[in-house]
Design a protein around this motif. Structure first.
Motif, mmCIF file in Angstrom:
data_model
loop_
_atom_site.group_PDB
_atom_site.id
_atom_site.type_symbol
_atom_site.label_atom_id
_atom_site.label_comp_id
_atom_site.label_asym_id
_atom_site.label_seq_id
_atom_site.Cartn_x
_atom_site.Cartn_y
_atom_site.Cartn_z
ATOM 1 N N VAL A 165 133.976 119.765 -92.598
ATOM 2 C CA VAL A 165 133.906 120.963 -91.767
ATOM 3 C C VAL A 165 132.586 121.628 -92.089
ATOM 4 N N SER A 166 131.780 121.850 -91.073
ATOM 5 C CA SER A 166 130.467 122.413 -91.355
ATOM 6 C C SER A 166 130.623 123.877 -91.739
ATOM 7 N N ARG B 271 122.506 117.214 -84.026
ATOM 8 C CA ARG B 271 123.334 116.069 -83.720
ATOM 9 C C ARG B 271 122.960 115.434 -82.384
ATOM 10 N N MET C 181 128.252 116.048 -76.286
ATOM 11 C CA MET C 181 129.388 116.953 -76.312
ATOM 12 C C MET C 181 128.977 118.238 -75.615
ATOM 13 N N VAL D 185 134.480 119.896 -74.447
ATOM 14 C CA VAL D 185 135.253 120.590 -75.472
ATOM 15 C C VAL D 185 135.639 121.963 -74.960
ATOM 16 N N VAL E 22 136.132 125.600 -75.636
ATOM 17 C CA VAL E 22 135.628 126.476 -76.688
ATOM 18 C C VAL E 22 136.067 127.909 -76.416
ATOM 19 N N PRO F 42 131.443 130.292 -82.115
ATOM 20 C CA PRO F 42 131.880 128.887 -82.162
ATOM 21 C C PRO F 42 130.694 127.937 -82.292
ATOM 22 N N ILE G 72 129.921 126.455 -85.552
ATOM 23 C CA ILE G 72 130.849 125.432 -86.037
ATOM 24 C C ILE G 72 130.644 124.124 -85.294
ATOM 25 N N LEU G 73 130.508 124.226 -83.983
ATOM 26 C CA LEU G 73 130.394 123.026 -83.159
ATOM 27 C C LEU G 73 128.949 122.781 -82.775
ATOM 28 N N ASP G 74 128.530 121.558 -82.917
ATOM 29 C CA ASP G 74 127.158 121.213 -82.592
ATOM 30 C C ASP G 74 127.116 120.627 -81.187
#
Lengths: 341, 341
Positions: free
Chosen positions: B3-4, B57, B69, B109, B111, B120, B123-125
């Protein structure tokens, strides 16, 4: 932007087999870890290149600290609002699961079936998946398990084939018992059961509970299964057919909410009063139950908590914990409305 | 599973600045490309490590061939079915966008905003995002643009701050003109307008179209804005207040579907017939419009095509094309129902 080619994934095991070494050696060779002699490392690298092997992205993320990606899959198309009966259920789960996943640093991807029939898992490199009430012959669940991906089912998977898949138990048996008891307490003497045709655990458990009630009460066994895609028209047809054959029916338990709306429509057209002449109850307390005329007695399945439990369970699996095989949802609660009052 | 950490992302520019070299040199040094002398490479590697830099990423995916993503974001919580008014709209877009994205090899995704208020995007790339009808002060859109992420808005973003954000034009002005013309053709002599309070382009364009109609027809200007979170109760209150002050109202144009349902409820309670005494029309033709009693005249916004256009537009941006700034949705179509017949 890169789009991965839709080919079957080459696994680390394929590389190991072709190179004639162990999986651990492949991993060490490609990741520059452990002791691997240079000739072996070269051989592994060449084999990996020749086969088109890409390291698993989850493994990469473990190294790079990137976030995980989990899929929410459903055998039903994620189609337009107001369309398929299970969309509300699906989206209620999706909304909470997305939040819970994000709080754990995971990205939740909506993964609808592809029209081409191709497996979405050839395109997306997900780390794990949630799947909603899969039937015994669910292709997506089979696809997930064949790839060895961690998966958690919301509702016990149908049939025996998926015995090893961890799940959140939706307590479908007790839910139906509760609904049947409610209808009987309100005076129902002949309850008819209407189900979807798919081989889902929730339907199997509903049939079992219904049969037990029939045996105990002396009611006639009147049950009908319908293709879930038939929508309100299916519910109208079911009500018409069943009432023509069994005019003594004074209550319908209709597990699919959109069928229940169709049943209500037929009763109104036929001049039957709800609930005075015939009662109706359904399972999922979504917008269809609430906006039906009259509003339908239904069950609060606590889908918000169910979604969180499913994410917790999947998180355990992703961390490599053997973990729990099943967790129970909170006890469903009856929401009595005008259709049974 | 990794988990980043929720820290501000360290960029390649930060590494370059701290190491005293160019961004290109950092990229070459870390990716083992180009000509970088060993001392510089070491310095860059040490700086990257010290700062906690993780390569983007998306850049990694460009090399590894992984899939992209994209995020579907909304300032409204992705809350439970039957809750917030815009959920149906959101989920109709989500279902089609997820399929379209997948067909292009992209993972979509969901979000939702985090309760903690944390972004968010820490957290999410993600590689890019769709956002739905952002208001002028939308925090998520500001967050996206501040990070330089490609973003496409469904509906023109509110206010002037987001001038550079490409969007799918939902044609809100023509939509409202069409609804007003329909109500007038059905005999409405005094139309009241009910809107949400957020600074959304669709509301601004609706107000403009309404004002033009008022000026042209000589009707009184009767408009009310409500907090979107107020739901059906807000609609009931709006109808009560407006009718008390302006008993000549014979039609409501209610842009938020859940408010429209509340208006219908108040009219029924007040003993007013729909459509004979008062007509109602709304914008989004979702399940609420269809299941209202009576069913509401609404507009088919062709959200399936809108979602596909938005994915196409985002795909262009992700490929680095300057691309189009705006595309128009197909012309919305009136769906006349009992509430205006």
């Amino acid at each position: 932007m890169a789009v991965s080619p839709p080919s079957p994934r080459v696994t680390i095991s394929d590389v190991a087999r072709h190179a004639g070494v162990s999986v651990t050696t492949v991993s060490h060779a490609l990741n520059g870890r452990g002791q691997v002699d240079p000739a072996t490392r070269r051989k592994v690298e060449e084999t990996a290149r020749a086969l088109g092997y890409r390291p698993n992205r989850h493994a990469q993320r473990l190294r790079t600290g990137g976030s995980s990606m989990i899929a929410l899959m459903s055998s039903m198309p994620f189609a337009v609002a107001g369309g398929p009966s299970r969309l509300g259920f699906l989206m209620e789960v999706a909304s909470v699961a997305a939040s819970s996943a994000l709080e754990r640093g995971m990205a939740m991807v909506l993964v609808p079936p592809l029209e081409s029939g191709q497996s979405p898992l050839d395109i997306l490199d997900v780390d794990g998946a949630l799947i909603i009430e899969p039937s015994a012959d669910d292709r997506q669940l089979a696809d997930l398990t064949a790839r060895g991906l961690p998966v958690v089912s919301i509702g016990r998977p149908g049939g025996d084939a998926h015995g090893a898949v961890p799940y959140v138990d939706l307590l479908s048996g007790p839910t139906v018992q509760m609904l049947l008891a409610h209808l009987q307490a309100r005076g129902a003497r002949q309850i008819a059961l209407v189900l979807g045709a798919a081989q889902r655990t929730s339907y199997a458990q509903a049939e079992l509970a219904y049969r037990q009630m029939v045996d105990a009460s002396g009611m006639d066994h009147i049950a009908l299964r319908l293709d879930e895609a038939r929508g309100e028209a299916g519910g109208r047809d079911a009500a018409r057919l069943l009432l023509a054959a069994h005019p003594q029916i004074d209550a319908f338990l209709v597990l699919v909410d959109v069928f229940a709306v169709g049943v209500a429509q037929h009763l109104q057209q036929a001049g039957l009063r709800v609930p005075e002449d015939v009662m109706i109850a359904t399972r999922y307390d979504g917008i269809r139950a609430r906006t039906c005329e009259p509003p339908l007695t239904a069950v609060n399945l606590h889908l918000d908590q169910v979604a969180r439990l499913a994410i917790d369970l999947l998180f355990e699996r992703l961390r490599g914990n053997a973990g729990r095989q099943a967790v129970q949802s909170p006890m469903p609660e009856l929401v009595a409305r005008a259709s049974t009052r």
